[in-house]
Design a protein around this motif. Sequence first.
Motif, PDB file in Angstrom:
ATOM      1  N   GLY A  10      12.502 -64.832  58.008  1.00  0.00           N
ATOM      2  CA  GLY A  10      14.028 -64.721  58.385  1.00  0.00           C
ATOM      3  C   GLY A  10      14.895 -64.289  57.176  1.00  0.00           C
ATOM      4  N   LEU A  11      14.560 -64.769  56.171  1.00  0.00           N
ATOM      5  CA  LEU A  11      15.579 -64.479  54.906  1.00  0.00           C
ATOM      6  C   LEU A  11      15.327 -63.157  54.460  1.00  0.00           C
ATOM      7  N   GLU A  12      14.121 -62.594  54.700  1.00  0.00           N
ATOM      8  CA  GLU A  12      14.042 -61.192  53.942  1.00  0.00           C
ATOM      9  C   GLU A  12      14.616 -60.331  55.056  1.00  0.00           C
ATOM     10  N   THR A  13      14.259 -60.673  56.561  1.00  0.00           N
ATOM     11  CA  THR A  13      14.759 -60.064  57.683  1.00  0.00           C
ATOM     12  C   THR A  13      16.437 -59.698  57.482  1.00  0.00           C
ATOM     13  N   ILE A  14      17.105 -60.947  57.169  1.00  0.00           N
ATOM     14  CA  ILE A  14      18.542 -60.809  56.924  1.00  0.00           C
ATOM     15  C   ILE A  14      18.993 -59.751  55.807  1.00  0.00           C
ATOM     16  N   ARG A  15      18.146 -59.864  54.520  1.00  0.00           N
ATOM     17  CA  ARG A  15      18.454 -58.949  53.395  1.00  0.00           C
ATOM     18  C   ARG A  15      18.315 -57.345  54.004  1.00  0.00           C
ATOM     19  N   ARG A  16      17.351 -57.375  54.808  1.00  0.00           N
ATOM     20  CA  ARG A  16      16.934 -55.833  55.243  1.00  0.00           C
ATOM     21  C   ARG A  16      18.160 -55.377  56.281  1.00  0.00           C
ATOM     22  N   LEU A  17      18.461 -56.460  57.123  1.00  0.00           N
ATOM     23  CA  LEU A  17      19.536 -56.012  58.027  1.00  0.00           C
ATOM     24  C   LEU A  17      20.748 -55.590  57.178  1.00  0.00           C
ATOM     25  N   GLN A  18      21.037 -56.376  56.301  1.00  0.00           N
ATOM     26  CA  GLN A  18      22.377 -56.221  55.497  1.00  0.00           C
ATOM     27  C   GLN A  18      22.364 -54.960  54.628  1.00  0.00           C
ATOM     28  N   LYS A  19      20.941 -54.412  54.284  1.00  0.00           N
ATOM     29  CA  LYS A  19      20.871 -53.437  53.600  1.00  0.00           C
ATOM     30  C   LYS A  19      21.017 -52.112  54.506  1.00  0.00           C
ATOM     31  N   LEU A  20      20.581 -52.137  55.728  1.00  0.00           N
ATOM     32  CA  LEU A  20      20.651 -51.013  56.823  1.00  0.00           C
ATOM     33  C   LEU A  20      22.099 -51.114  57.161  1.00  0.00           C
ATOM     34  N   ASP A  21      22.724 -52.168  57.592  1.00  0.00           N
ATOM     35  CA  ASP A  21      24.017 -52.026  57.867  1.00  0.00           C
ATOM     36  C   ASP A  21      24.888 -53.311  57.364  1.00  0.00           C
ATOM     37  N   SER A  22      25.807 -53.031  56.352  1.00  0.00           N
ATOM     38  CA  SER A  22      26.596 -54.017  55.771  1.00  0.00           C
ATOM     39  C   SER A  22      27.467 -54.630  56.446  1.00  0.00           C
ATOM     40  N   ASP A  23      27.779 -54.089  57.598  1.00  0.00           N
ATOM     41  CA  ASP A  23      28.793 -54.620  58.739  1.00  0.00           C
ATOM     42  C   ASP A  23      28.066 -55.440  59.752  1.00  0.00           C
ATOM     43  N   ALA A  24      26.776 -55.732  59.794  1.00  0.00           N
ATOM     44  CA  ALA A  24      25.928 -56.455  60.464  1.00  0.00           C
ATOM     45  C   ALA A  24      26.485 -58.129  60.358  1.00  0.00           C
ATOM     46  N   ILE A  25      26.778 -58.738  61.405  1.00  0.00           N
ATOM     47  CA  ILE A  25      26.978 -59.981  61.431  1.00  0.00           C
ATOM     48  C   ILE A  25      25.860 -60.885  61.866  1.00  0.00           C
ATOM     49  N   ILE A  26      25.613 -61.874  61.207  1.00  0.00           N
ATOM     50  CA  ILE A  26      24.262 -62.488  61.195  1.00  0.00           C
ATOM     51  C   ILE A  26      24.517 -63.946  61.336  1.00  0.00           C
ATOM     52  N   LEU A  27      24.292 -64.617  62.179  1.00  0.00           N
ATOM     53  CA  LEU A  27      24.300 -66.263  62.543  1.00  0.00           C
ATOM     54  C   LEU A  27      22.968 -66.751  62.560  1.00  0.00           C
ATOM     55  N   VAL A  28      22.849 -67.777  61.658  1.00  0.00           N
ATOM     56  CA  VAL A  28      21.252 -68.194  61.682  1.00  0.00           C
ATOM     57  C   VAL A  28      21.337 -69.361  62.443  1.00  0.00           C
ATOM     58  N   TYR A  29      20.420 -69.426  63.201  1.00  0.00           N
ATOM     59  CA  TYR A  29      20.032 -70.507  64.212  1.00  0.00           C
ATOM     60  C   TYR A  29      18.714 -71.161  64.021  1.00  0.00           C
ATOM     61  N   SER A  30      18.665 -72.170  63.190  1.00  0.00           N
ATOM     62  CA  SER A  30      17.175 -72.509  62.637  1.00  0.00           C
ATOM     63  C   SER A  30      17.065 -74.132  62.744  1.00  0.00           C
ATOM     64  N   ILE A  31      15.730 -74.404  62.836  1.00  0.00           N
ATOM     65  CA  ILE A  31      15.184 -75.799  62.902  1.00  0.00           C
ATOM     66  C   ILE A  31      15.671 -76.393  61.158  1.00  0.00           C
ATOM     67  N   HIS A  32      15.673 -75.615  60.467  1.00  0.00           N
ATOM     68  CA  HIS A  32      15.792 -75.827  58.896  1.00  0.00           C
ATOM     69  C   HIS A  32      17.073 -76.556  58.865  1.00  0.00           C
ATOM     70  N   ASP A  33      17.249 -77.709  58.582  1.00  0.00           N
ATOM     71  CA  ASP A  33      18.621 -78.188  58.245  1.00  0.00           C
ATOM     72  C   ASP A  33      18.781 -78.517  56.639  1.00  0.00           C
ATOM     73  N   GLU A  34      17.885 -78.152  56.024  1.00  0.00           N
ATOM     74  CA  GLU A  34      18.085 -78.502  54.427  1.00  0.00           C
ATOM     75  C   GLU A  34      18.764 -77.502  53.711  1.00  0.00           C
ATOM     76  N   ALA A  35      19.554 -78.216  52.795  1.00  0.00           N
ATOM     77  CA  ALA A  35      20.553 -77.564  52.091  1.00  0.00           C
ATOM     78  C   ALA A  35      20.073 -76.052  51.454  1.00  0.00           C
ATOM     79  N   ILE A  36      19.012 -75.943  50.871  1.00  0.00           N
ATOM     80  CA  ILE A  36      18.470 -74.932  50.067  1.00  0.00           C
ATOM     81  C   ILE A  36      18.348 -73.907  51.163  1.00  0.00           C
ATOM     82  N   TYR A  37      17.963 -73.767  52.494  1.00  0.00           N
ATOM     83  CA  TYR A  37      17.891 -72.759  53.440  1.00  0.00           C
ATOM     84  C   TYR A  37      19.304 -72.320  53.960  1.00  0.00           C
ATOM     85  N   VAL A  38      20.229 -73.132  53.997  1.00  0.00           N
ATOM     86  CA  VAL A  38      21.536 -72.842  54.303  1.00  0.00           C
ATOM     87  C   VAL A  38      21.991 -71.715  53.356  1.00  0.00           C
ATOM     88  N   GLU A  39      21.819 -72.384  51.886  1.00  0.00           N
ATOM     89  CA  GLU A  39      22.396 -71.538  50.668  1.00  0.00           C
ATOM     90  C   GLU A  39      21.623 -70.101  50.734  1.00  0.00           C
TER      91      GLU A  39
END
Length: 161
Positions: A10-39
């Motif tokens: 997911g993290l790399e996918t977010i980066r690639r989506l942002q690179k393709l379209d800097s206006d893309a709005i991405i909301l993470v919906y994840s089982i990971h609730d640890e702070a490092i994932y949020v950051e």
Amino acid sequence: MDLSMPGIGGLETIRRLQKLDSDAIILVYSIHDEAIYVERALEAGAMGYVSKNSAAEVLAEAVKSVAEGKRYIEESLLPEVDDVRHDNIEHYRKVLDLLSPREFDVFCRLAKGMTAHEVAADMHLGYKTIANYNTQIKSKLRVNTAADLANIAVVLGIIKP
């Protein structure tokens, strides 16, 4: 976006989506609730982060907020994000920032106790590729064992003890 996607993750996918379209709005919906994932998700370009343990109303509020161009982090995750910023773990965070997105994904899986074979299968990569990542990660972090990786992950809140 779910962070636990097979393949590039997911993290790399977010980066690639942002690179393709800097206006893309991405909301993470994840089982990971640890702070490092949020950051990491926010650094990659996500506008918001919600745990899959949250109520449906929280998810709806998050969707509305990010659609309006506002950043949204689930309230229950905010104290954890602040805790990660304490000086006593700043060293680990700086070192962990040296890892590429793929190395970070491999690090997380190894720190959770997965073997290199299990990581390879989970990420749809070859065993030798994961073994090489394992060596590179340990070298960058200056550690020798999987227990060392787990300790760093616990200190940073990536995994729970």
